[in-house]
Scaffold this motif. Structure first.
Motif, PDB file in Angstrom:
ATOM      1  N   ALA A  16      -6.360 -10.661  26.624  1.00 12.75           N
ATOM      2  CA  ALA A  16      -5.379  -9.604  26.761  1.00 12.75           C
ATOM      3  C   ALA A  16      -4.532  -9.154  25.431  1.00 12.75           C
ATOM      4  O   ALA A  16      -4.698  -8.199  24.967  1.00 12.75           O
ATOM      5  CB  ALA A  16      -4.227  -9.480  28.059  1.00 12.75           C
ATOM      6  N   LEU A  17      -4.272 -10.167  24.723  1.00 12.34           N
ATOM      7  CA  LEU A  17      -4.053 -10.198  23.241  1.00 12.34           C
ATOM      8  C   LEU A  17      -4.998  -9.613  22.366  1.00 12.34           C
ATOM      9  O   LEU A  17      -4.667  -8.763  21.680  1.00 12.34           O
ATOM     10  CB  LEU A  17      -3.525 -11.745  22.874  1.00 12.34           C
ATOM     11  CG  LEU A  17      -2.351 -12.335  23.355  1.00 12.34           C
ATOM     12  CD1 LEU A  17      -2.271 -13.880  22.929  1.00 12.34           C
ATOM     13  CD2 LEU A  17      -1.314 -11.439  22.906  1.00 12.34           C
ATOM     14  N   HIS A  41      11.111 -14.337  30.717  1.00 14.72           N
ATOM     15  CA  HIS A  41      12.480 -13.748  31.176  1.00 14.72           C
ATOM     16  C   HIS A  41      12.243 -13.798  32.606  1.00 14.72           C
ATOM     17  O   HIS A  41      11.149 -13.729  33.432  1.00 14.72           O
ATOM     18  CB  HIS A  41      12.073 -12.314  30.743  1.00 14.72           C
ATOM     19  CG  HIS A  41      12.435 -12.080  29.360  1.00 14.72           C
ATOM     20  ND1 HIS A  41      13.255 -12.891  28.419  1.00 14.72           N
ATOM     21  CD2 HIS A  41      12.161 -11.153  28.205  1.00 14.72           C
ATOM     22  CE1 HIS A  41      13.237 -12.676  27.230  1.00 14.72           C
ATOM     23  NE2 HIS A  41      12.588 -11.572  27.109  1.00 14.72           N
ATOM     24  N   THR A  42      13.380 -13.451  33.014  1.00 12.05           N
ATOM     25  CA  THR A  42      13.755 -13.272  34.680  1.00 12.05           C
ATOM     26  C   THR A  42      12.924 -11.891  35.289  1.00 12.05           C
ATOM     27  O   THR A  42      12.966 -11.097  34.628  1.00 12.05           O
ATOM     28  CB  THR A  42      15.185 -13.255  34.966  1.00 12.05           C
ATOM     29  OG1 THR A  42      15.988 -14.209  34.262  1.00 12.05           O
ATOM     30  CG2 THR A  42      15.598 -13.150  36.473  1.00 12.05           C
ATOM     31  N   GLY A  43      12.345 -12.295  36.128  1.00 11.58           N
ATOM     32  CA  GLY A  43      11.348 -11.320  36.929  1.00 11.58           C
ATOM     33  C   GLY A  43      10.276 -10.757  36.367  1.00 11.58           C
ATOM     34  O   GLY A  43       9.571  -9.904  36.681  1.00 11.58           O
ATOM     35  N   TYR A  44       9.884 -11.868  35.234  1.00 14.31           N
ATOM     36  CA  TYR A  44       8.389 -11.387  34.750  1.00 14.31           C
ATOM     37  C   TYR A  44       7.170 -11.349  35.679  1.00 14.31           C
ATOM     38  O   TYR A  44       7.109 -12.061  36.674  1.00 14.31           O
ATOM     39  CB  TYR A  44       8.128 -12.444  33.818  1.00 14.31           C
ATOM     40  CG  TYR A  44       6.467 -12.368  33.332  1.00 14.31           C
ATOM     41  CD1 TYR A  44       6.272 -11.611  32.027  1.00 14.31           C
ATOM     42  CD2 TYR A  44       5.522 -13.130  33.681  1.00 14.31           C
ATOM     43  CE1 TYR A  44       4.919 -11.356  31.695  1.00 14.31           C
ATOM     44  CE2 TYR A  44       4.189 -13.000  33.406  1.00 14.31           C
ATOM     45  CZ  TYR A  44       4.150 -11.922  32.390  1.00 14.31           C
ATOM     46  OH  TYR A  44       2.634 -11.666  31.786  1.00 14.31           O
ATOM     47  N   ARG A  45       6.345 -10.339  35.348  1.00  9.87           N
ATOM     48  CA  ARG A  45       5.267  -9.936  36.230  1.00  9.87           C
ATOM     49  C   ARG A  45       4.274  -9.646  35.262  1.00  9.87           C
ATOM     50  O   ARG A  45       4.455  -8.629  34.615  1.00  9.87           O
ATOM     51  CB  ARG A  45       5.469  -8.958  37.597  1.00  9.87           C
ATOM     52  CG  ARG A  45       6.680  -9.473  38.395  1.00  9.87           C
ATOM     53  CD  ARG A  45       6.984  -8.146  39.314  1.00  9.87           C
ATOM     54  NE  ARG A  45       5.702  -7.426  39.948  1.00  9.87           N
ATOM     55  CZ  ARG A  45       5.181  -8.174  41.246  1.00  9.87           C
ATOM     56  NH1 ARG A  45       5.718  -9.093  41.776  1.00  9.87           N
ATOM     57  NH2 ARG A  45       4.103  -7.563  41.806  1.00  9.87           N
ATOM     58  N   GLY A  46       2.952  -9.986  35.481  1.00  7.44           N
ATOM     59  CA  GLY A  46       1.871  -9.486  34.717  1.00  7.44           C
ATOM     60  C   GLY A  46       0.634  -9.479  35.258  1.00  7.44           C
ATOM     61  O   GLY A  46       0.154 -10.392  35.906  1.00  7.44           O
ATOM     62  N   PHE A  47      -0.215  -8.639  34.966  1.00  3.70           N
ATOM     63  CA  PHE A  47      -1.671  -8.589  35.473  1.00  3.70           C
ATOM     64  C   PHE A  47      -2.653  -8.166  34.410  1.00  3.70           C
ATOM     65  O   PHE A  47      -2.305  -7.287  33.715  1.00  3.70           O
ATOM     66  CB  PHE A  47      -1.798  -7.713  36.823  1.00  3.70           C
ATOM     67  CG  PHE A  47      -0.716  -8.027  37.814  1.00  3.70           C
ATOM     68  CD1 PHE A  47      -1.231  -9.090  38.756  1.00  3.70           C
ATOM     69  CD2 PHE A  47       0.600  -7.710  38.086  1.00  3.70           C
ATOM     70  CE1 PHE A  47      -0.343  -9.448  39.796  1.00  3.70           C
ATOM     71  CE2 PHE A  47       1.391  -7.987  38.971  1.00  3.70           C
ATOM     72  CZ  PHE A  47       0.913  -9.037  39.816  1.00  3.70           C
ATOM     73  N   VAL A  48      -3.667  -8.516  34.845  1.00  2.00           N
ATOM     74  CA  VAL A  48      -4.957  -8.311  33.960  1.00  2.00           C
ATOM     75  C   VAL A  48      -5.935  -7.663  34.765  1.00  2.00           C
ATOM     76  O   VAL A  48      -6.170  -7.910  36.230  1.00  2.00           O
ATOM     77  CB  VAL A  48      -5.714  -9.311  33.028  1.00  2.00           C
ATOM     78  CG1 VAL A  48      -4.760  -9.839  32.079  1.00  2.00           C
ATOM     79  CG2 VAL A  48      -5.922 -10.495  33.918  1.00  2.00           C
ATOM     80  N   ALA A  49      -6.788  -6.902  34.290  1.00  2.00           N
ATOM     81  CA  ALA A  49      -7.662  -6.047  34.855  1.00  2.00           C
ATOM     82  C   ALA A  49      -9.054  -6.587  34.510  1.00  2.00           C
ATOM     83  O   ALA A  49      -9.258  -6.642  33.156  1.00  2.00           O
ATOM     84  CB  ALA A  49      -7.800  -4.545  35.068  1.00  2.00           C
ATOM     85  N   LEU A  50      -9.900  -7.079  35.335  1.00  4.35           N
ATOM     86  CA  LEU A  50     -11.191  -7.726  34.964  1.00  4.35           C
ATOM     87  C   LEU A  50     -12.400  -6.893  35.291  1.00  4.35           C
ATOM     88  O   LEU A  50     -12.388  -6.607  36.622  1.00  4.35           O
ATOM     89  CB  LEU A  50     -11.494  -9.166  35.531  1.00  4.35           C
ATOM     90  CG  LEU A  50     -10.382 -10.193  34.739  1.00  4.35           C
ATOM     91  CD1 LEU A  50     -10.803 -11.668  35.681  1.00  4.35           C
ATOM     92  CD2 LEU A  50     -10.342 -10.381  33.541  1.00  4.35           C
ATOM     93  N   ASP A  51     -13.162  -6.922  34.567  1.00  5.47           N
ATOM     94  CA  ASP A  51     -14.585  -6.149  34.866  1.00  5.47           C
ATOM     95  C   ASP A  51     -15.572  -7.443  34.674  1.00  5.47           C
ATOM     96  O   ASP A  51     -15.996  -7.451  33.474  1.00  5.47           O
ATOM     97  CB  ASP A  51     -14.992  -4.991  34.368  1.00  5.47           C
ATOM     98  CG  ASP A  51     -16.440  -4.428  34.417  1.00  5.47           C
ATOM     99  OD1 ASP A  51     -17.000  -4.965  35.515  1.00  5.47           O
ATOM    100  OD2 ASP A  51     -16.910  -3.276  33.854  1.00  5.47           O
ATOM    101  N   ILE A  56     -10.306  -5.589  30.790  1.00  8.51           N
ATOM    102  CA  ILE A  56     -10.191  -4.147  30.557  1.00  8.51           C
ATOM    103  C   ILE A  56      -9.028  -3.564  30.622  1.00  8.51           C
ATOM    104  O   ILE A  56      -8.861  -2.204  30.393  1.00  8.51           O
ATOM    105  CB  ILE A  56     -11.474  -3.443  31.525  1.00  8.51           C
ATOM    106  CG1 ILE A  56     -11.017  -3.662  32.700  1.00  8.51           C
ATOM    107  CG2 ILE A  56     -12.671  -4.053  31.096  1.00  8.51           C
ATOM    108  CD1 ILE A  56     -11.961  -2.959  33.824  1.00  8.51           C
ATOM    109  N   GLY A  57      -8.033  -4.168  31.031  1.00 10.59           N
ATOM    110  CA  GLY A  57      -6.832  -3.615  31.218  1.00 10.59           C
ATOM    111  C   GLY A  57      -5.584  -4.772  31.343  1.00 10.59           C
ATOM    112  O   GLY A  57      -5.939  -5.846  31.888  1.00 10.59           O
ATOM    113  N   PHE A  58      -4.381  -4.449  31.103  1.00 14.39           N
ATOM    114  CA  PHE A  58      -3.357  -5.403  31.405  1.00 14.39           C
ATOM    115  C   PHE A  58      -1.965  -4.501  31.589  1.00 14.39           C
ATOM    116  O   PHE A  58      -1.833  -3.491  31.029  1.00 14.39           O
ATOM    117  CB  PHE A  58      -3.253  -6.358  30.313  1.00 14.39           C
ATOM    118  CG  PHE A  58      -2.574  -5.696  28.845  1.00 14.39           C
ATOM    119  CD1 PHE A  58      -1.327  -5.865  28.473  1.00 14.39           C
ATOM    120  CD2 PHE A  58      -3.604  -5.525  28.078  1.00 14.39           C
ATOM    121  CE1 PHE A  58      -1.156  -5.429  27.261  1.00 14.39           C
ATOM    122  CE2 PHE A  58      -3.450  -4.930  26.929  1.00 14.39           C
ATOM    123  CZ  PHE A  58      -2.268  -5.008  26.464  1.00 14.39           C
TER     124      PHE A  58
END
Length: 166
Positions: A16-17, A41-51, A56-58
């Motif tokens: 992702a970087l 940070h409080t409430g952190y959420r993160g996702f990556v899109a994989l093909d 291919i996205g985050f």
């Protein structure tokens, strides 16, 4: 395509970087500390899109809180009534990145929807560069409204967008 959690010290985090570098022309060495700090940070959420194995996205974000640089910069720049409405009980969508060859496929919407699914705050905010018309069009077509402009960050004019959550 699958969406997986975005977490530091995983292969997907580093990919992702690299995608961020490709999109924004920045080096992961300068971006990595910021991404890592946000993940704490409080409430952190993160996702990556994989093909397959390719990222291919985050998207990621966290709760907006007084005492954090970006929240405080926004608060100082906005009229009091706007800051009260949009910076109270708020989630910040910090980064959304989609590989250029995957744009206009619905991937950005899927990432944002997954990121916000389960967020318990009343509203969400983000900033987009004022001259990034593609990003602005995307946000406006997907239910975001401009709530303040200009917001200047490091000499760059930004538009603050907001969206109320159910």
């Amino acid at each position: 395509m699958e969406l997986l959690p975005l977490a530091p010290d995983t292969p997907h985090f580093h990919a992702a970087l690299r995608l961020y570098e490709d999109i924004h022309g920045e080096r992961p060495a300068s971006t990595e500390p910021r991404f890592r700090a946000h993940a704490d940070h409080t409430g952190y959420r993160g996702f990556v899109a994989l093909d397959g194995q390719a990222v291919i996205g985050f998207a990621y974000g966290h709760d907006s809180k007084a005492g954090r640089d970006y929240h405080d910069q926004l608060h100082a720049a906005m009229p009091r009534s706007v800051a009260t409405e949009w910076l109270t009980d708020t989630f910040e969508l910090v980064e959304l990145g989609v590989a250029p060859d995957r744009r206009r496929t619905g991937l950005g919407s899927r990432l944002v929807d997954r990121l916000l699914d389960g967020v318990t705050r009343k509203r969400v905010i983000l900033t987009a560069e004022a001259d990034n018309h593609d990003a602005q069009s995307f946000y406006e077509q997907t239910g975001w409204e401009p709530v303040h402009e200009p917001f200047v960050v490091s000499g760059v004019d930004m538009t603050v967008y907001g969206r109320r959550l159910p």
